[in-house]
Design a protein around this motif. Structure first.
Motif, mmCIF file in Angstrom:
data_model
loop_
_atom_site.group_PDB
_atom_site.id
_atom_site.type_symbol
_atom_site.label_atom_id
_atom_site.label_comp_id
_atom_site.label_asym_id
_atom_site.label_seq_id
_atom_site.Cartn_x
_atom_site.Cartn_y
_atom_site.Cartn_z
ATOM 1 N N GLN A 1 0.835 -1.202 0.000
ATOM 2 C CA GLN A 1 0.000 0.000 0.000
ATOM 3 C C GLN A 1 0.872 1.255 0.000
ATOM 4 O OE1 GLN A 1 -2.729 0.512 3.289
ATOM 5 N NE2 GLN A 1 -3.935 1.981 2.149
ATOM 6 N N ARG A 2 1.935 1.245 0.790
ATOM 7 C CA ARG A 2 2.847 2.397 0.815
ATOM 8 C C ARG A 2 3.511 2.600 -0.538
ATOM 9 N NH1 ARG A 2 5.852 2.594 6.698
ATOM 10 N NH2 ARG A 2 3.937 2.544 7.930
ATOM 11 N N ASP A 3 3.915 1.505 -1.170
ATOM 12 C CA ASP A 3 4.561 1.596 -2.478
ATOM 13 C C ASP A 3 3.607 2.129 -3.549
ATOM 14 O OD1 ASP A 3 6.874 0.593 -1.307
ATOM 15 O OD2 ASP A 3 6.600 -1.443 -2.108
ATOM 16 N N ALA A 4 2.313 1.912 -3.371
ATOM 17 C CA ALA A 4 1.310 2.336 -4.352
ATOM 18 C C ALA A 4 0.833 3.774 -4.144
ATOM 19 C CB ALA A 4 0.116 1.387 -4.301
ATOM 20 N N LEU A 5 1.319 4.439 -3.101
ATOM 21 C CA LEU A 5 0.895 5.812 -2.846
ATOM 22 C C LEU A 5 1.290 6.709 -4.017
ATOM 23 C CD1 LEU A 5 1.909 6.282 0.896
ATOM 24 C CD2 LEU A 5 -0.406 6.105 -0.019
ATOM 25 N N PRO A 6 0.463 7.730 -4.300
ATOM 26 C CA PRO A 6 0.844 8.667 -5.349
ATOM 27 C C PRO A 6 2.085 9.463 -4.929
ATOM 28 C CG PRO A 6 -1.102 9.458 -4.193
ATOM 29 C CD PRO A 6 -0.794 8.080 -3.656
ATOM 30 N N LYS A 7 2.718 10.065 -5.905
ATOM 31 C CA LYS A 7 3.870 10.924 -5.616
ATOM 32 C C LYS A 7 3.378 12.194 -4.915
ATOM 33 C CE LYS A 7 7.005 8.581 -7.976
ATOM 34 N NZ LYS A 7 7.386 7.411 -7.257
ATOM 35 N N PRO A 8 4.251 12.856 -4.147
ATOM 36 C CA PRO A 8 3.868 14.153 -3.578
ATOM 37 C C PRO A 8 3.456 15.117 -4.694
ATOM 38 C CG PRO A 8 5.899 13.369 -2.587
ATOM 39 C CD PRO A 8 5.593 12.447 -3.752
ATOM 40 N N THR A 9 2.570 16.032 -4.384
ATOM 41 C CA THR A 9 2.064 16.997 -5.363
ATOM 42 C C THR A 9 2.684 18.358 -5.109
ATOM 43 O OG1 THR A 9 -0.036 15.803 -5.444
ATOM 44 C CG2 THR A 9 -0.028 18.039 -6.319
ATOM 45 N N ASN A 10 3.267 18.933 -6.150
ATOM 46 C CA ASN A 10 3.858 20.272 -6.072
ATOM 47 C C ASN A 10 2.817 21.297 -6.490
ATOM 48 O OD1 ASN A 10 6.543 19.302 -5.454
ATOM 49 N ND2 ASN A 10 6.594 18.589 -7.565
ATOM 50 N N TYR A 11 2.652 22.317 -5.665
ATOM 51 C CA TYR A 11 1.679 23.372 -5.922
ATOM 52 C C TYR A 11 2.360 24.728 -5.899
ATOM 53 C CZ TYR A 11 -2.140 20.108 -4.743
ATOM 54 O OH TYR A 11 -3.016 19.070 -4.717
ATOM 55 N N SER A 12 1.702 25.693 -6.527
ATOM 56 C CA SER A 12 2.080 27.095 -6.426
ATOM 57 C C SER A 12 0.791 27.884 -6.312
ATOM 58 C CB SER A 12 2.868 27.547 -7.661
ATOM 59 O OG SER A 12 3.148 28.928 -7.575
ATOM 60 N N LEU A 13 0.706 28.736 -5.315
ATOM 61 C CA LEU A 13 -0.472 29.575 -5.132
ATOM 62 C C LEU A 13 -0.015 30.936 -4.635
ATOM 63 C CD1 LEU A 13 -3.581 29.849 -5.104
ATOM 64 C CD2 LEU A 13 -3.543 28.957 -2.765
ATOM 65 N N PHE A 14 -0.333 31.961 -5.390
ATOM 66 C CA PHE A 14 0.027 33.335 -5.041
ATOM 67 C C PHE A 14 1.512 33.476 -4.704
ATOM 68 C CE2 PHE A 14 -4.579 33.210 -3.656
ATOM 69 C CZ PHE A 14 -5.046 33.718 -4.851
ATOM 70 N N GLY A 15 2.352 32.857 -5.537
ATOM 71 C CA GLY A 15 3.794 33.002 -5.404
ATOM 72 C C GLY A 15 4.451 32.105 -4.372
ATOM 73 N N VAL A 16 3.679 31.293 -3.672
ATOM 74 C CA VAL A 16 4.242 30.377 -2.676
ATOM 75 C C VAL A 16 4.206 28.963 -3.258
ATOM 76 C CG1 VAL A 16 4.030 29.427 -0.344
ATOM 77 C CG2 VAL A 16 3.453 31.823 -0.764
ATOM 78 N N GLU A 17 5.373 28.337 -3.338
ATOM 79 C CA GLU A 17 5.443 26.959 -3.795
ATOM 80 C C GLU A 17 5.518 26.034 -2.581
ATOM 81 O OE1 GLU A 17 8.415 26.106 -6.713
ATOM 82 O OE2 GLU A 17 7.797 27.789 -7.991
ATOM 83 N N PHE A 18 4.808 24.915 -2.677
ATOM 84 C CA PHE A 18 4.815 23.942 -1.578
ATOM 85 C C PHE A 18 4.500 22.567 -2.128
ATOM 86 C CE2 PHE A 18 0.720 25.974 -1.944
ATOM 87 C CZ PHE A 18 -0.214 24.968 -1.828
ATOM 88 N N THR A 19 4.903 21.545 -1.402
ATOM 89 C CA THR A 19 4.703 20.158 -1.810
ATOM 90 C C THR A 19 3.897 19.438 -0.747
ATOM 91 O OG1 THR A 19 6.801 20.176 -3.002
ATOM 92 C CG2 THR A 19 5.870 18.017 -2.460
ATOM 93 N N MET A 20 2.758 18.904 -1.165
ATOM 94 C CA MET A 20 1.905 18.148 -0.256
ATOM 95 C C MET A 20 2.212 16.665 -0.418
ATOM 96 S SD MET A 20 0.107 20.374 1.398
ATOM 97 C CE MET A 20 -1.207 19.403 2.129
ATOM 98 N N PRO A 21 2.442 15.966 0.693
ATOM 99 C CA PRO A 21 2.704 14.528 0.627
ATOM 100 C C PRO A 21 1.410 13.770 0.341
ATOM 101 C CG PRO A 21 2.488 15.210 2.901
ATOM 102 C CD PRO A 21 2.411 16.466 2.063
#
Length: 111
Positions: free
Chosen positions: A22-42
């Motif tokens: 199940q852990r191996d099948a998790l999606p990759k972290p998602t990279n976002y940008s909103l109003f000039g702030v970049e962040f990565t959600m696990p």
């Protein structure tokens, strides 16, 4: 799934390989940008099990963000003028990309 015999005939079923799959099948972290702030959600399901104890409820979007991104990144978001509506946009997209319906507990999404 591995079954191990323990003393006195007690059977213990190992879930190690299933959990790893199940852990191996998790999606990759998602990279976002909103109003000039970049962040990565696990991946949602990669969050530690005790997160609910620390933040009270997974409905606590601000608490989830602090746990997932760290206090400094959340301060940067606040400084950029993020609103509760922006937090909702992040949460909805993050959940959608992780196969979790909005308002659904990540632990129960496969049931």
């Amino acid at each position: 799934m591995t079954t191990t015999k323990k003393p006195a005939g007690r059977e213990v079923v190992s879930l190690d390989s299933l959990a790893q799959q199940q852990r191996d099948a998790l999606p990759k972290p998602t990279n976002y940008s909103l109003f000039g702030v970049e962040f990565t959600m696990p991946p949602v399901k990669s969050l530690p099990m005790d997160i609910q104890e620390r933040i009270g409820s997974l409905e606590n979007g601000y608490g989830v963000m602090v746990e997932a991104l760290g206090a400094d990144k959340v301060k940067e978001m606040v400084g950029a003028g993020y609103t509760l509506g922006d937090l909702e946009v992040i949460a909805i997209d993050w959940q959608k990309r992780n196969g979790v319906a909005p308002g659904e507990s990540p632990a129960s999404s496969d049931s």
